[in-house]
Design an enzyme around this catalytic site. Structure first.
Site, mmCIF file in Angstrom:
data_model
loop_
_atom_site.group_PDB
_atom_site.id
_atom_site.type_symbol
_atom_site.label_atom_id
_atom_site.label_comp_id
_atom_site.label_asym_id
_atom_site.label_seq_id
_atom_site.Cartn_x
_atom_site.Cartn_y
_atom_site.Cartn_z
ATOM 1 N N TYR A 155 -5.024 1.331 -5.940
ATOM 2 C CA TYR A 155 -4.760 2.008 -5.439
ATOM 3 C C TYR A 155 -4.577 1.675 -4.241
ATOM 4 O O TYR A 155 -3.277 2.229 -3.619
ATOM 5 C CB TYR A 155 -6.557 2.450 -4.773
ATOM 6 C CG TYR A 155 -5.970 3.303 -3.878
ATOM 7 C CD1 TYR A 155 -5.873 4.976 -3.572
ATOM 8 C CD2 TYR A 155 -6.842 3.402 -2.753
ATOM 9 C CE1 TYR A 155 -6.326 5.526 -2.905
ATOM 10 C CE2 TYR A 155 -6.967 4.080 -1.237
ATOM 11 C CZ TYR A 155 -6.452 5.472 -2.081
ATOM 12 O OH TYR A 155 -7.108 6.448 -0.087
ATOM 13 N N LYS A 159 -0.142 2.741 -2.248
ATOM 14 C CA LYS A 159 -1.024 2.697 -0.872
ATOM 15 C C LYS A 159 0.142 2.435 -0.402
ATOM 16 O O LYS A 159 0.104 2.696 1.160
ATOM 17 C CB LYS A 159 -2.175 3.082 0.004
ATOM 18 C CG LYS A 159 -3.248 4.686 -0.827
ATOM 19 C CD LYS A 159 -2.152 6.074 -0.539
ATOM 20 C CE LYS A 159 -2.859 6.739 -0.406
ATOM 21 N NZ LYS A 159 -2.537 7.842 -1.080
#
Length: 303
Positions: A155, A159
């Site tokens: 993640y 991001k």
């Protein structure tokens, strides 16, 4: 903000932050294409927007592949005649520490967040450039992508990549009048409800309807999903036509501009740096004040 005549696509907008973005854009006058993998969530979101006087259509699709991205753009053009705004919000989590994370855990998150942002933005950029009237692309990042977060290799990497793409595309699309910005939101969602320091406060707020504590909204920058939506509407509007290539944080009462990565300290050695020279220099030189890493632990008023 007046977005009448504008058409928006918001990925992952069946619930949570994405739904708040879609509702806010529709309330400002935009026609919105709602997207989610859950058909029931899409139908409920579209019904809610239209019942409130807005205009919306739905597309059930898993963001990631080019086919899904094309479907979303085609829906906007087919239903409403054009595409002016894209918000790439769709995402999933597969949290595990490095030594337990599988290839599938990593690939699934990167496919939805990073590849999905890329494919949707590419399809939107093609359409916006064909229209010749500019556009707004808003990419959703996360504090994890700016600082790292325990158990979120996949993640955080995705991001962080999203912010890098925003800065790159801002350059590439500038001549077409298309702005590209990354938003770094913090809000009470299903994910933040799992943080021990936040969970009881969020649960109490949801149970009683009382606002989150002032210290949480200001010091931690944590509020509701509605607190984030205003930034999305602003960036989608003509008022933000000169804002591009930025990473902007928002949550609760806090608004922030994230800095670009930059050299913090520099030193020079004639002829270059040997391993021995680095060992002698580091702690009293360039490395004297190392950077922190990870999202800071919440500080309660008692702390």
């Amino acid at each position: 903000m007046d977005l009448h005549g504008k058409v928006a696509v918001v990925t992952g907008s069946g619930r949570g932050l994405g739904l708040a973005y879609a509702q806010a854009l529709a309330a400002a006058g935009a026609a919105v294409v709602v997207n989610d993998v859950d058909a029931g969530a899409v139908d409920a979101a579209v019904d809610g927007i239209t019942s409130a006087g807005g205009t919306a259509a739905g597309v059930v699709a898993a963001v990631g592949d080019s086919e899904a991205a094309e479907r979303l753009v085609d829906a906007a053009v087919g239903e409403f005649g054009r595409l002016d705004i894209l918000v790439t919000n769709a995402g999933i989590l597969r949290d595990r520490v490095l030594w337990k994370m599988t290839d599938d855990d990593f690939d699934a998150v990167v496919k939805v967040h990073l590849r999905g942002t890329f494919t949707c933005a590419r399809a939107a950029a093609v359409r916006m450039r064909e229209q010749g009237s500019g556009g707004r692309i808003v990419l959703i990042s996360s504090p994890a992508g700016q600082r790292g977060n325990f158990g979120q290799s996949n993640y955080a990497a995705a991001k962080a990549g999203i912010v890098a793409m925003a800065r790159t595309w801002a350059m590439e699309l500038a001549r077409s009048g298309i702005t590209v910005n990354a938003v770094v939101p913090v809000a009470a969602t299903e994910m933040t409800k799992t943080i021990p320091a936040f969970a009881p406060l969020i649960a109490e707020s949801e149970r009683t309807g009382a606002p989150l504590p002032a210290w949480l909204r200001r010091d931690e920058g944590l509020g509701t999903v509605a607190d984030v939506a205003g930034l999305i509407t602003f960036l989608a509007s003509d008022a933000a036509k000169d804002i591009t290539g930025q990473a902007i944080g928002i949550g609760g009462d806090r608004l922030a501009l994230w800095a670009h990565p930059r050299e913090k300290a520099v030193a020079f050695a004639d002829g270059g740096w040997s391993a021995d020279a680095l060992a002698e220099h580091w702690h009293g030189g360039v490395g004297a004040e190392p950077e922190t890493y990870g999202i800071p632990a919440p500080l309660t008023p008692e702390a």
